[in-house]
Design a protein around this motif. Sequence first.
Motif, PDB file in Angstrom:
ATOM      1  N   ARG A 130      96.264  56.677  30.306  1.00 44.88           N
ATOM      2  CA  ARG A 130      95.391  57.182  31.372  1.00 44.88           C
ATOM      3  C   ARG A 130      94.249  58.005  30.777  1.00 44.88           C
ATOM      4  N   TYR A 131      94.586  58.841  29.801  1.00 43.02           N
ATOM      5  CA  TYR A 131      93.565  59.653  29.145  1.00 43.02           C
ATOM      6  C   TYR A 131      92.523  58.750  28.481  1.00 43.02           C
ATOM      7  N   TRP A 132      92.976  57.720  27.828  1.00 38.34           N
ATOM      8  CA  TRP A 132      92.104  56.751  27.165  1.00 38.34           C
ATOM      9  C   TRP A 132      91.165  56.095  28.186  1.00 38.34           C
ATOM     10  N   ILE A 133      91.734  55.675  29.326  1.00 33.86           N
ATOM     11  CA  ILE A 133      90.924  55.021  30.365  1.00 33.86           C
ATOM     12  C   ILE A 133      89.903  55.992  30.954  1.00 33.86           C
ATOM     13  N   THR A 134      90.349  57.219  31.209  1.00 35.55           N
ATOM     14  CA  THR A 134      89.486  58.205  31.857  1.00 35.55           C
ATOM     15  C   THR A 134      88.340  58.652  30.974  1.00 35.55           C
ATOM     16  N   GLU A 135      88.633  58.939  29.708  1.00 31.44           N
ATOM     17  CA  GLU A 135      87.627  59.489  28.799  1.00 31.44           C
ATOM     18  C   GLU A 135      86.768  58.424  28.121  1.00 31.44           C
ATOM     19  N   PHE A 136      87.294  57.232  27.967  1.00 31.67           N
ATOM     20  CA  PHE A 136      86.580  56.194  27.216  1.00 31.67           C
ATOM     21  C   PHE A 136      86.565  54.876  27.996  1.00 31.67           C
ATOM     22  N   TRP A 137      86.250  54.983  29.257  1.00 31.31           N
ATOM     23  CA  TRP A 137      86.317  53.814  30.136  1.00 31.31           C
ATOM     24  C   TRP A 137      85.309  52.729  29.762  1.00 31.31           C
ATOM     25  N   ILE A 138      84.238  53.105  29.058  1.00 31.72           N
ATOM     26  CA  ILE A 138      83.243  52.094  28.656  1.00 31.72           C
ATOM     27  C   ILE A 138      83.880  51.050  27.748  1.00 31.72           C
ATOM     28  N   MET A 139      84.852  51.480  26.923  1.00 30.69           N
ATOM     29  CA  MET A 139      85.536  50.531  26.048  1.00 30.69           C
ATOM     30  C   MET A 139      86.196  49.427  26.865  1.00 30.69           C
ATOM     31  N   PHE A 140      86.822  49.822  27.975  1.00 28.33           N
ATOM     32  CA  PHE A 140      87.508  48.847  28.818  1.00 28.33           C
ATOM     33  C   PHE A 140      86.519  47.988  29.604  1.00 28.33           C
ATOM     34  N   LYS A 141      85.301  48.502  29.750  1.00 24.87           N
ATOM     35  CA  LYS A 141      84.261  47.758  30.460  1.00 24.87           C
ATOM     36  C   LYS A 141      83.640  46.689  29.569  1.00 24.87           C
ATOM     37  N   MET A 142      83.540  47.004  28.265  1.00 26.01           N
ATOM     38  CA  MET A 142      82.797  46.136  27.348  1.00 26.01           C
ATOM     39  C   MET A 142      83.672  45.223  26.509  1.00 26.01           C
ATOM     40  N   ASP A 143      84.889  45.629  26.220  1.00 25.78           N
ATOM     41  CA  ASP A 143      85.755  44.895  25.295  1.00 25.78           C
ATOM     42  C   ASP A 143      86.666  43.946  26.068  1.00 25.78           C
ATOM     43  N   ALA A 144      86.367  42.656  26.008  1.00 21.27           N
ATOM     44  CA  ALA A 144      87.139  41.662  26.761  1.00 21.27           C
ATOM     45  C   ALA A 144      88.578  41.577  26.269  1.00 21.27           C
ATOM     46  N   SER A 145      88.768  41.693  24.953  1.00 21.43           N
ATOM     47  CA  SER A 145      90.125  41.623  24.398  1.00 21.43           C
ATOM     48  C   SER A 145      90.965  42.797  24.860  1.00 21.43           C
ATOM     49  N   LEU A 146      90.341  43.973  24.894  1.00 24.16           N
ATOM     50  CA  LEU A 146      91.045  45.162  25.369  1.00 24.16           C
ATOM     51  C   LEU A 146      91.408  45.020  26.845  1.00 24.16           C
ATOM     52  N   THR A 147      90.494  44.493  27.622  1.00 26.66           N
ATOM     53  CA  THR A 147      90.754  44.284  29.049  1.00 26.66           C
ATOM     54  C   THR A 147      91.928  43.322  29.258  1.00 26.66           C
ATOM     55  N   HIS A 148      91.947  42.245  28.475  1.00 26.47           N
ATOM     56  CA  HIS A 148      93.040  41.258  28.595  1.00 26.47           C
ATOM     57  C   HIS A 148      94.386  41.881  28.215  1.00 26.47           C
ATOM     58  N   THR A 149      94.383  42.675  27.132  1.00 27.15           N
ATOM     59  CA  THR A 149      95.625  43.328  26.704  1.00 27.15           C
ATOM     60  C   THR A 149      96.088  44.345  27.737  1.00 27.15           C
ATOM     61  N   MET A 150      95.139  45.036  28.359  1.00 27.60           N
ATOM     62  CA  MET A 150      95.496  45.996  29.403  1.00 27.60           C
ATOM     63  C   MET A 150      96.146  45.288  30.591  1.00 27.60           C
ATOM     64  N   GLU A 151      95.664  44.112  30.916  1.00 30.38           N
ATOM     65  CA  GLU A 151      96.268  43.344  32.009  1.00 30.38           C
ATOM     66  C   GLU A 151      97.717  42.987  31.676  1.00 30.38           C
ATOM     67  N   GLU A 152      97.969  42.676  30.400  1.00 31.92           N
ATOM     68  CA  GLU A 152      99.349  42.400  29.977  1.00 31.92           C
ATOM     69  C   GLU A 152     100.225  43.641  30.152  1.00 31.92           C
ATOM     70  N   PHE A 153      99.702  44.784  29.785  1.00 27.40           N
ATOM     71  CA  PHE A 153     100.444  46.033  29.917  1.00 27.40           C
ATOM     72  C   PHE A 153     100.741  46.327  31.389  1.00 27.40           C
ATOM     73  N   GLN A 154      99.745  46.118  32.242  1.00 30.27           N
ATOM     74  CA  GLN A 154      99.927  46.371  33.667  1.00 30.27           C
ATOM     75  C   GLN A 154     101.005  45.455  34.260  1.00 30.27           C
ATOM     76  N   GLU A 155     101.016  44.191  33.812  1.00 26.46           N
ATOM     77  CA  GLU A 155     102.043  43.258  34.287  1.00 26.46           C
ATOM     78  C   GLU A 155     103.440  43.710  33.840  1.00 26.46           C
ATOM     79  N   LEU A 156     103.518  44.193  32.596  1.00 21.94           N
ATOM     80  CA  LEU A 156     104.799  44.686  32.070  1.00 21.94           C
ATOM     81  C   LEU A 156     105.310  45.865  32.888  1.00 21.94           C
TER      82      LEU A 156
END
Length: 546
Positions: A130-156
């Motif tokens: 959550r801290y990572w998402i809140t403070e560095f949300w641009i990474m999740f906006k720009m990095d497609a691989s990170l976004t895909h991996t986050m979706e895997e985590f959310q499914e888990l």
Amino acid sequence: MGTLGKAREAPRKPSHGCRAATKAKLEAKPASSPCPSHPSLAQITQFRMMVSLGHFAKGASLDDLIDSCIQSFDADGNLCRSNQLLQVMLTMHRIIISSAELLQKVITLYKDALAKNSPGLCLKICYFVRYWITEFWIMFKMDASLTHTMEEFQELVKANGEELHCRLIDTTQINARDWSRKLTQRIKSNTSKKRKVSLLFDHLEPEELSEHLTYLEFKSFRRISFSDYQNYLVNSCVKENPTMERSIALCNGVSQWVQLMVLSRPTPQLRAEVFIKFIQVAQKLHQLQNFNTLMAVIGGLCHSSISRLKETSSHVPHEINKVLGEMTELLSSCRNYDNYRRAYGECTQFKIPILGVHLKDLISLYEAMPDYLEDGKVNVHKLLALYNHINELVQLQEVAPPLEANKDLVHLLTLSLDLYYTEDEIYELSYAREPRNHKAPSVFKNYDHDQDGYISQEEFEKIAASFPFSFCVMDKDREGLISREEITAYFMRASSIYSKLGLGFPHNFQETTYLKPTFCDNCAGFLWGVIKQGYRCKGNKYPESR
């Protein structure tokens, strides 16, 4: 002949608008130089952060660093220790591992915690994400691989039925962020704009011009984020980095605009007046401590398309040339930009650095230190040093400029800088204003002893003996004398034929970086830039420019 002048490769944080401060006096007085025996603020900051990192400052395994970051949170999600390691890891981790790989390691830890029935650790992992998402949300906006991996985590997490955990790692909030990249889209050439003529230059005083140029520069500088600097380090270039591309394009646009404003005037006297006004603009930029735009303006005035204008320079007063010399010396690359670094270090409050110099420092630091130590531990000292260097630049974005800008004038100035002339077109305009005189002046100096503008046929034959064949018929009026115009035409014809026959360019040019001020051997223009300022002939090493 050997060095060929080259256009600069020359070169943001999400914009929240440029905060205008109350207009202040522009006479910025630099602070006194710090005592050499005392550590700088950056050194003090680095030492304090090293202390706060404790034993990790000497290196640590990646797993230990991740675990320490996770353990920074208590059971309620509050930070129970300093967030320095969190900041360094989440901003600089891509030096050693991609964001998607880092998150994958976190997912593995979450799975292990589930297997060991350790709900407390699972919760801390989610707090960390959550801290990572809140403070560095641009990474999740720009990095497609990170976004895909986050979706895997959310499914888990969702599959294990933990509603609180699902809320903590929710990323839907990212799309609601006010994050416009309208002004950082990659620039495409638009030939329909290239003939616009700036009306602002004639109507604005040097102080107003410098203030509005500084407003544009600061707005562009504020857009560069931590992620942009990190991308620059990882890719070693500004490609796929729109904010930095925009910054470089702005500087190149200012430099080109300066050249075109000078060359737009039809007479040497009028061109000299424009030259003088830009020197005054440069002085105001210096007072505003805007070194990046100052570099662009002085670079434009020192460009060979301007420096070759001898008739124009004859109308420029000595005191103006003296100021230009001082500015050139200030921005010189000599001793690794020692003069600039000293002046920049003495400046306080608002200042805009020469971005290219500091990016060069960033790359040098990145290359000089290893990613891992001999025992295979992550070199945390390197991550910290890079973090501090970038953070120093980012912190400058929070200091509002001491000026106010008229938004309408800003818009018009932006259009004026949007010209898209090529280097060749600028040189064509330069030679149209003051044609190259080739060798005619020296010929008449040596052979036209009575200075009447004519030489005899016999004198010309001595000159022609230097060429393997004659290029054209001289003395068309057959008066026995050859005029300055006729011999100028002769040499222009000679140059053209030599070029077509491949006889006039016996050089092997290579890109070269000059570590001290260097001038073109052909046009005497200053070779401008941070790196790869020009070309040098591999054979004879002498500098020359187009």
